[in-house]
Write a protein that holds these residues in place. Structure first.
Motif, PDB file in Angstrom:
ATOM      1  N   GLY A  14       3.625  15.832   7.223  1.00 23.07           N
ATOM      2  CA  GLY A  14       3.917  15.825   8.648  1.00 23.07           C
ATOM      3  C   GLY A  14       3.748  14.434   9.247  1.00 23.07           C
ATOM      4  N   LEU A  15       3.211  13.485   8.477  1.00 30.17           N
ATOM      5  CA  LEU A  15       3.043  12.119   8.972  1.00 30.17           C
ATOM      6  C   LEU A  15       4.218  11.278   8.511  1.00 30.17           C
ATOM      7  CD1 LEU A  15      -0.712  11.478   8.190  1.00 30.17           C
ATOM      8  CD2 LEU A  15       0.332  12.283  10.295  1.00 30.17           C
ATOM      9  N   THR A  16       4.400  10.152   9.203  1.00 25.75           N
ATOM     10  CA  THR A  16       5.499   9.271   8.829  1.00 25.75           C
ATOM     11  C   THR A  16       5.093   8.481   7.609  1.00 25.75           C
ATOM     12  OG1 THR A  16       5.393   8.930  11.195  1.00 25.75           O
ATOM     13  CG2 THR A  16       7.166   7.832  10.013  1.00 25.75           C
ATOM     14  N   LYS A  17       5.954   8.454   6.623  1.00 23.16           N
ATOM     15  CA  LYS A  17       5.621   7.731   5.409  1.00 23.16           C
ATOM     16  C   LYS A  17       6.435   6.442   5.356  1.00 23.16           C
ATOM     17  CE  LYS A  17       5.190   7.936   0.458  1.00 23.16           C
ATOM     18  NZ  LYS A  17       4.803   6.562   0.485  1.00 23.16           N
ATOM     19  N   GLY A  18       5.755   5.295   5.387  1.00 21.11           N
ATOM     20  CA  GLY A  18       6.438   4.022   5.245  1.00 21.11           C
ATOM     21  C   GLY A  18       7.255   3.667   6.471  1.00 21.11           C
ATOM     22  N   HIS A  19       7.066   2.450   6.974  1.00 24.22           N
ATOM     23  CA  HIS A  19       7.863   2.000   8.121  1.00 24.22           C
ATOM     24  C   HIS A  19       8.381   0.613   7.811  1.00 24.22           C
ATOM     25  CE1 HIS A  19       6.470   5.311  10.550  1.00 24.22           C
ATOM     26  NE2 HIS A  19       5.285   5.100  10.047  1.00 24.22           N
TER      27      HIS A  19
ATOM     28  N   LEU B  27       0.835  -1.208   0.000  1.00 25.12           N
ATOM     29  CA  LEU B  27       0.000   0.000   0.000  1.00 25.12           C
ATOM     30  C   LEU B  27       0.871   1.259   0.000  1.00 25.12           C
ATOM     31  CD1 LEU B  27      -2.823  -0.968   2.554  1.00 25.12           C
ATOM     32  CD2 LEU B  27      -2.914  -1.056   0.066  1.00 25.12           C
ATOM     33  N   LEU B  28       1.980   1.192   0.742  1.00 27.46           N
ATOM     34  CA  LEU B  28       2.842   2.383   0.844  1.00 27.46           C
ATOM     35  C   LEU B  28       3.650   2.640  -0.433  1.00 27.46           C
ATOM     36  CD1 LEU B  28       3.971   2.109   4.570  1.00 27.46           C
ATOM     37  CD2 LEU B  28       2.568   3.918   3.578  1.00 27.46           C
ATOM     38  N   LYS B  29       3.624   1.661  -1.356  1.00 26.63           N
ATOM     39  CA  LYS B  29       4.274   1.913  -2.657  1.00 26.63           C
ATOM     40  C   LYS B  29       3.437   2.876  -3.490  1.00 26.63           C
ATOM     41  CE  LYS B  29       6.747  -2.449  -3.038  1.00 26.63           C
ATOM     42  NZ  LYS B  29       6.600  -3.815  -3.525  1.00 26.63           N
ATOM     43  N   ILE B  30       2.162   3.011  -3.142  1.00 33.90           N
ATOM     44  CA  ILE B  30       1.285   3.953  -3.856  1.00 33.90           C
ATOM     45  C   ILE B  30       1.710   5.361  -3.442  1.00 33.90           C
ATOM     46  CG2 ILE B  30      -1.118   4.709  -4.159  1.00 33.90           C
ATOM     47  CD1 ILE B  30      -1.964   1.853  -3.273  1.00 33.90           C
ATOM     48  N   PRO B  31       1.936   6.264  -4.390  1.00 31.85           N
ATOM     49  CA  PRO B  31       2.369   7.617  -4.004  1.00 31.85           C
ATOM     50  C   PRO B  31       1.342   8.302  -3.109  1.00 31.85           C
ATOM     51  CG  PRO B  31       2.460   7.324  -6.399  1.00 31.85           C
ATOM     52  CD  PRO B  31       1.789   6.118  -5.850  1.00 31.85           C
ATOM     53  N   ASP B  32       1.833   9.182  -2.248  1.00 27.84           N
ATOM     54  CA  ASP B  32       0.969   9.984  -1.376  1.00 27.84           C
ATOM     55  C   ASP B  32       0.060   9.152  -0.478  1.00 27.84           C
ATOM     56  OD1 ASP B  32       1.867  12.530  -1.944  1.00 27.84           O
ATOM     57  OD2 ASP B  32       0.612  12.679  -3.735  1.00 27.84           O
ATOM     58  N   THR B  33       0.645   8.148   0.160  1.00 32.57           N
ATOM     59  CA  THR B  33      -0.088   7.361   1.161  1.00 32.57           C
ATOM     60  C   THR B  33       0.663   7.517   2.484  1.00 32.57           C
ATOM     61  OG1 THR B  33       1.192   5.439   0.489  1.00 32.57           O
ATOM     62  CG2 THR B  33      -1.031   5.616  -0.389  1.00 32.57           C
ATOM     63  N   PHE B  34      -0.069   7.540   3.572  1.00 30.86           N
ATOM     64  CA  PHE B  34       0.551   7.821   4.869  1.00 30.86           C
ATOM     65  C   PHE B  34      -0.032   6.951   5.960  1.00 30.86           C
ATOM     66  CE2 PHE B  34       0.480  11.574   2.234  1.00 30.86           C
ATOM     67  CZ  PHE B  34       1.813  11.951   2.231  1.00 30.86           C
ATOM     68  N   VAL B  35       0.847   6.481   6.853  1.00 37.72           N
ATOM     69  CA  VAL B  35       0.422   5.709   8.021  1.00 37.72           C
ATOM     70  C   VAL B  35       0.873   6.480   9.256  1.00 37.72           C
ATOM     71  CG1 VAL B  35       0.835   3.573   9.295  1.00 37.72           C
ATOM     72  CG2 VAL B  35       0.482   3.491   6.834  1.00 37.72           C
ATOM     73  N   VAL B  36       0.020   6.556  10.261  1.00 43.65           N
ATOM     74  CA  VAL B  36       0.328   7.406  11.409  1.00 43.65           C
ATOM     75  C   VAL B  36       1.324   6.758  12.377  1.00 43.65           C
ATOM     76  CG1 VAL B  36      -0.654   8.559  13.432  1.00 43.65           C
ATOM     77  CG2 VAL B  36      -1.918   8.546  11.285  1.00 43.65           C
ATOM     78  N   THR B  37       1.006   5.564  12.839  1.00 44.41           N
ATOM     79  CA  THR B  37       1.809   4.968  13.923  1.00 44.41           C
ATOM     80  C   THR B  37       2.826   3.976  13.359  1.00 44.41           C
ATOM     81  OG1 THR B  37      -0.168   5.150  15.301  1.00 44.41           O
ATOM     82  CG2 THR B  37       1.610   3.777  16.149  1.00 44.41           C
TER      83      THR B  37
ATOM     84  N   GLY C  71       4.919  15.655  -3.910  1.00 41.22           N
ATOM     85  CA  GLY C  71       5.852  15.451  -2.808  1.00 41.22           C
ATOM     86  C   GLY C  71       5.544  16.308  -1.584  1.00 41.22           C
ATOM     87  N   HIS C  72       4.302  16.732  -1.457  1.00 40.19           N
ATOM     88  CA  HIS C  72       3.885  17.578  -0.351  1.00 40.19           C
ATOM     89  C   HIS C  72       4.161  16.876   0.980  1.00 40.19           C
ATOM     90  CE1 HIS C  72       1.231  20.611   1.452  1.00 40.19           C
ATOM     91  NE2 HIS C  72       0.872  19.635   2.261  1.00 40.19           N
ATOM     92  N   ASP C  73       4.732  17.601   1.957  1.00 41.77           N
ATOM     93  CA  ASP C  73       5.051  16.987   3.244  1.00 41.77           C
ATOM     94  C   ASP C  73       3.832  17.049   4.153  1.00 41.77           C
ATOM     95  OD1 ASP C  73       6.109  16.030   5.537  1.00 41.77           O
ATOM     96  OD2 ASP C  73       7.351  17.789   5.961  1.00 41.77           O
TER      97      ASP C  73
ATOM     98  N   SER D 236      -3.843   6.663   4.983  1.00 46.16           N
ATOM     99  CA  SER D 236      -4.499   7.744   4.247  1.00 46.16           C
ATOM    100  C   SER D 236      -4.029   7.729   2.801  1.00 46.16           C
ATOM    101  CB  SER D 236      -4.119   9.085   4.862  1.00 46.16           C
ATOM    102  OG  SER D 236      -4.857   9.275   6.022  1.00 46.16           O
ATOM    103  N   PHE D 237      -4.987   7.875   1.898  1.00 48.04           N
ATOM    104  CA  PHE D 237      -4.666   7.999   0.469  1.00 48.04           C
ATOM    105  C   PHE D 237      -5.021   9.421   0.085  1.00 48.04           C
ATOM    106  CE2 PHE D 237      -5.901   3.618   1.280  1.00 48.04           C
ATOM    107  CZ  PHE D 237      -4.908   2.885   0.649  1.00 48.04           C
ATOM    108  N   ARG D 238      -4.001  10.264  -0.059  1.00 52.11           N
ATOM    109  CA  ARG D 238      -4.310  11.675  -0.338  1.00 52.11           C
ATOM    110  C   ARG D 238      -5.227  11.820  -1.554  1.00 52.11           C
ATOM    111  NH1 ARG D 238      -2.143  16.391   1.215  1.00 52.11           N
ATOM    112  NH2 ARG D 238      -0.147  15.609   1.938  1.00 52.11           N
ATOM    113  N   GLY D 239      -6.223  12.680  -1.391  1.00 49.95           N
ATOM    114  CA  GLY D 239      -7.107  12.977  -2.521  1.00 49.95           C
ATOM    115  C   GLY D 239      -8.317  12.068  -2.619  1.00 49.95           C
ATOM    116  N   ILE D 240      -8.401  11.056  -1.716  1.00 44.62           N
ATOM    117  CA  ILE D 240      -9.526  10.114  -1.833  1.00 44.62           C
ATOM    118  C   ILE D 240     -10.330  10.119  -0.536  1.00 44.62           C
ATOM    119  CG2 ILE D 240     -10.186   7.699  -2.182  1.00 44.62           C
ATOM    120  CD1 ILE D 240      -7.585   7.326  -3.737  1.00 44.62           C
TER     121      ILE D 240
END
Ligand code: PLP
Length: 400
Positions: A395-400, A277-287, A391-393, A300-304
């Protein structure tokens, strides 16, 4: 293909649990409090089930486990009991909860505020986690109770219950933890933590709906909310839900047996799913993963819009969740995303996938394909995504 990835909402009843419960509907249906053979036929199975529940959380015999109808009841009970024992009597006037507790804690706390109780809502950090040290600043000599969940239902974040329990014990404040999302996903041992009260719910670990429990350490108090009978030592009146208790006992036994599998195999499956899922651009996981239980992804999938994604998933037979309440036309954002202060366009896009020990590799492979398709389709028609800077930041951690 049908894929159930909403296991933080509820779980399938384990077939062995169902099998153990069945006789208590049409054969052994006696009321345990009656004075005949139908009643006594329930006594031994109830005793065995209670022993399994005690064993599941390593509760010593002298502590209490009281059966309730659900975790909502258990959570309400602890807070209202503390109100009756400490606040109404004027001994104390303050409780502390986190701002991301389950609504059964938050709504109860808000109700108690209307009765004069002071409530502090502890914030979470950018990883969606409570910082135990912040608790010290809020405890006063008027604080009666701290109620902080063991695991957050939205993110799967593990909260620092050990540190919180230690701080409460040092300061002489009661500590309640809602462990609904912890049982079967992380070891829960009440003897190695400073916990006074602990909430459980059978349907979150492959038991039946309509049965929960409240653990209470020896010497603590509970004011009964249900009066009228001698059940549960007079603490919680009402004819016992025999089949439910038997089911909860078996489910607890199975959950403890399967814990290793959850923490290895299900975690691996979840991690592989998350990697994809994190290979999809603009996806974010909080913890971060290492601070989460093994089964949960809040992404989160930005824009959806979360609801739009759910719609596409549902059409393909996949059940997930947005974690947001959908009130008429108002699409509300995810409460944890809001609490960490995520930008509005991300807070509305969170989707929770929660696996169980029944989730298979084939189901995850299929879900990955469906999500990829859905992202393509929905971003294609999303005006907000078209305008999001590259590439908007977040503030969440992207990919763990
Ligand atoms: N607490 C947490 C953390 C939960 O996730 C839930 C259910 O979503 C509850 C309490 C309420 O559980 P029940 O359905 O048993 O009332």
């Amino acid at each position: 293909m049908k894929v159930y990835l909403d296991n933080n909402a509820t779980t399938i009843v384990d077939p062995y649990v169902f099998e153990e419960m069945e006789p208590f509907f049409v054969q052994k249906y006696g009321n345990p409090n009656s004075l005949h053979g139908f009643a006594s036929a329930t006594h031994e199975p109830l005793k065995i089930a209670m022993e399994k529940i005690y064993a599941g959380i390593n509760a010593p015999k002298e502590d209490s486990v009281v059966i309730t109808s659900c975790a909502t009841e258990s959570n309400n009970w602890v807070l209202k009991s503390v109100y009756f024992e400490y606040i109404l009597t004027g001994r104390k006037n303050h409780i502390i909860i986190s701002e991301v507790e389950h609504p059964s804690v938050i709504a109860t706390a808000k109700y108690l505020e209307t009765l004069g109780c002071k409530v502090t809502y502890l914030p979470i950090n950018h990883e969606g986690i409570i910082e135990a040290r912040t608790l010290k600043d809020f405890i006063t000599n008027k604080t009666a109770l701290v109620s902080i969940m063991w695991v957050n239902n939205e993110t799967g974040a593990l909260f620092p219950v050990r540190e919180i329990g230690d701080i409460c014990a040092q300061k002489g404040v009661l500590f309640h933890t809602d462990a609904v999302q912890a049982i079967g996903k992380t070891p829960v041992d009440v003897q190695s933590f400073n916990v006074d009260y602990l909430t459980m719910s059978a349907h979150k670990f492959h038991g039946p709906k309509g049965v929960g429990a409240l653990y209470m350490k020896k010497g603590r108090e509970l004011t009964p909310l249900m009066h009228g009978g001698s059940q549960m030592g007079g603490l919680r009146s009402g004819t016992l839900n025999v089949a439910g208790i038997v089911g909860m006992g078996k489910a607890m036994e199975q959950a403890v047996d399967a814990l290793g599998f959850e923490m290895s195999d299900i975690k691996d499956l979840r991690d592989r799913f998350e990697d994809e899922l994190l290979k999809i651009p603009d996806t974010f996981v909080v913890t971060p993963r290492e601070k989460r239980v093994p089964n949960t992804i809040l992404i989160s999938f930005r824009g959806i819009e979360g609801e739009a994604m759910l719609w596409d998933l549902n059409r393909a037979g996949i059940a997930a969740s947005t974690g947001s309440a959908c009130a008429s036309e108002d699409l509300q954002s995810n409460p944890v995303m809001e609490a960490i202060g995520a930008e509005a366009d991300l807070a509305h896009t969170a989707i929770r996938f929660s696996l169980s020990r029944y989730t298979t590799k084939e189901e995850i492979d299929y879900t990955i394909l469906v999500v990829l398709e859905a992202v393509k389709r929905l971003r294609g028609i999303s005006s907000s995504y078209a305008y999001a800077p590259e590439g908007h930041d977040s503030g969440l951690t992207k990919g763990h």
